[in-house]
Write an enzyme that holds these catalytic residues in place. Structure first.
Site, PDB file in Angstrom:
ATOM      1  N   ASP A 218      13.939  47.384  57.431  1.00  0.00           N
ATOM      2  CA  ASP A 218      13.257  48.672  56.710  1.00  0.00           C
ATOM      3  C   ASP A 218      13.258  48.041  54.942  1.00  0.00           C
ATOM      4  OD1 ASP A 218      16.932  48.747  58.738  1.00  0.00           O
ATOM      5  OD2 ASP A 218      14.800  49.700  59.118  1.00  0.00           O
TER       6      ASP A 218
ATOM      7  N   ASP B 176      13.140  40.607  55.495  1.00  0.00           N
ATOM      8  CA  ASP B 176      14.132  42.172  55.393  1.00  0.00           C
ATOM      9  C   ASP B 176      12.851  42.723  56.459  1.00  0.00           C
ATOM     10  OD1 ASP B 176      14.325  44.643  53.591  1.00  0.00           O
ATOM     11  OD2 ASP B 176      15.738  44.269  54.788  1.00  0.00           O
TER      12      ASP B 176
HETATM   13  C1  XBP Z   1      18.443  48.587  56.117  1.00  0.00           C
HETATM   14  C2  XBP Z   1      19.690  49.333  56.581  1.00  0.00           C
HETATM   15  C3  XBP Z   1      20.172  49.930  57.780  1.00  0.00           C
HETATM   16  C4  XBP Z   1      19.539  50.563  58.352  1.00  0.00           C
HETATM   17  C5  XBP Z   1      19.939  51.382  59.463  1.00  0.00           C
HETATM   18  O1  XBP Z   1      18.616  47.728  56.632  1.00  0.00           O
HETATM   19  O2  XBP Z   1      20.775  48.994  55.714  1.00  0.00           O
HETATM   20  O3  XBP Z   1      21.612  49.498  58.062  1.00  0.00           O
HETATM   21  O4  XBP Z   1      18.794  51.454  56.803  1.00  0.00           O
HETATM   22  O5  XBP Z   1      20.341  50.999  60.668  1.00  0.00           O
HETATM   23  P1  XBP Z   1      17.657  46.472  56.157  1.00  0.00           P
HETATM   24  P2  XBP Z   1      20.414  50.968  61.440  1.00  0.00           P
HETATM   25  O6  XBP Z   1      18.131  45.080  56.252  1.00  0.00           O
HETATM   26  O7  XBP Z   1      16.541  45.548  57.299  1.00  0.00           O
HETATM   27  O8  XBP Z   1      16.550  46.626  54.690  1.00  0.00           O
HETATM   28  O9  XBP Z   1      21.743  52.262  61.917  1.00  0.00           O
HETATM   29  O10 XBP Z   1      21.250  49.485  62.247  1.00  0.00           O
HETATM   30  O11 XBP Z   1      22.421  49.626  60.924  1.00  0.00           O
HETATM   31 MG    MG Z   2      15.831  46.940  53.201  1.00  0.00          MG
END
Ligand code: XBP
Ligand code: MG
Length: 248
Positions: A11, A9
């Site tokens: 973020d 993953d």
């Molecule tokens: C986490 C998310 C993303 C980000 C924002 O991603 O939910 O939506 O918060 O990014 P991950 P966008 O699966 O990597 O934990 O605005 O590009 O959606």
């Molecule tokens: Mg994440």
């Protein structure tokens, strides 16, 4: 037996990027003269909804002041937010402890690497480019991001998509996540999952994780073991993953 692929993953897992996302959202709202400011508490609640566009739509559904000036403009607002985020991430967001080490170890051992994220692809390129340089994306055999699948986490779609493109069974891979939505998505695709909670997910429910650890650990900075496998180790290594999978 060590895994044949590691699926990360982005973020909260590769780096603590949600604060940069929050900043980009708020700067966009201010630039658009929208009377919204997502503080940390509000953003934590909003993170229950994966996807930036979906998060704005969810927020709009609560009919905040100024909503009439944003309806029908979610894609436009999100594109402006993405531009700000890529600039922030491109300036460098430190990778979490142990991430670069495990990626290097995997590359040296011929273990394949992949990304399964909800965030938009330009965000991934900006973050990884700042961390690993021009060849960053080439480190990963498969990058599954954003709208490439119809349903976002906790739906398993992005992980199923990545497994299909890796042409590997889930049993030969391990996923790395920071959130309950992400854990559910990975488990839904049949993946053993290591969870390293982040600043926005500490204390959440990570039932079903293979291991819950403070981070991936370094020689001089062992992880804190929180739950599951790994109580006797100090770092997530390929060897440790092999042992934990065998014992699971
Ligand atoms: C986490 C998310 C993303 C980000 C924002 O991603 O939910 O939506 O918060 O990014 P991950 P966008 O699966 O990597 O934990 O605005 O590009 O959606
Ligand atoms: Mg994440």
């Amino acid at each position: 037996m060590i895994p044949r692929a590691l699926i990360f993953d982005v973020d909260g897992t590769l780096a603590e990027t949600e604060e940069l996302h929050r900043q980009a959202f708020n700067e966009t709202f201010a630039a658009e003269a929208l009377p919204w400011h997502w503080d940390k508490a509000a953003y934590r609640r909003l993170l229950d909804v994966a996807g930036g566009k979906e998060r704005i739509a969810h927020f709009l559904a609560s009919a905040p002041a100024g909503a009439e000036r944003a309806s029908g403009r979610i894609a436009e607002l999100h594109a402006a937010k993405t531009q700000r985020y890529t600039a922030l991430a491109g300036a460098g967001a430190p990778l979490r402890s142990g991430v670069a080490r495990l990626i290097r170890e995997a590359r040296q051992a011929g273990v394949r690497l992949a990304i399964a994220t909800t965030t938009s692809l330009p965000n991934v390129e900006a973050l990884l480019g700042a961390a690993f340089g021009a060849e960053a994306m080439a480190l990963f055999d498969v990058v599954g991001a954003g709208d490439v699948v119809p349903a976002k986490k906790p739906a398993p779609d992005i992980y199923a998509h990545v497994l299909e493109r890796l042409a590997l069974p889930a049993a030969a891979c391990v996923a790395f996540e920071d959130s309950t939505n992400g854990l559910k998505a990975a488990r839904g695709a049949g993946l053993a999952t290591i969870v390293t909670p982040g600043i926005y997910t500490e204390g959440d429910d990570f039932s079903g994780a293979l291991a819950v650890l403070s981070d991936l650990g370094e020689k001089d900075a062992p992880y804190r073991h929180l739950a599951g496998a790994g109580a006797g180790d100090t770092m997530v290594t390929l060897d440790a993953l092999g042992r934990w999978l065998a014992a699971a």
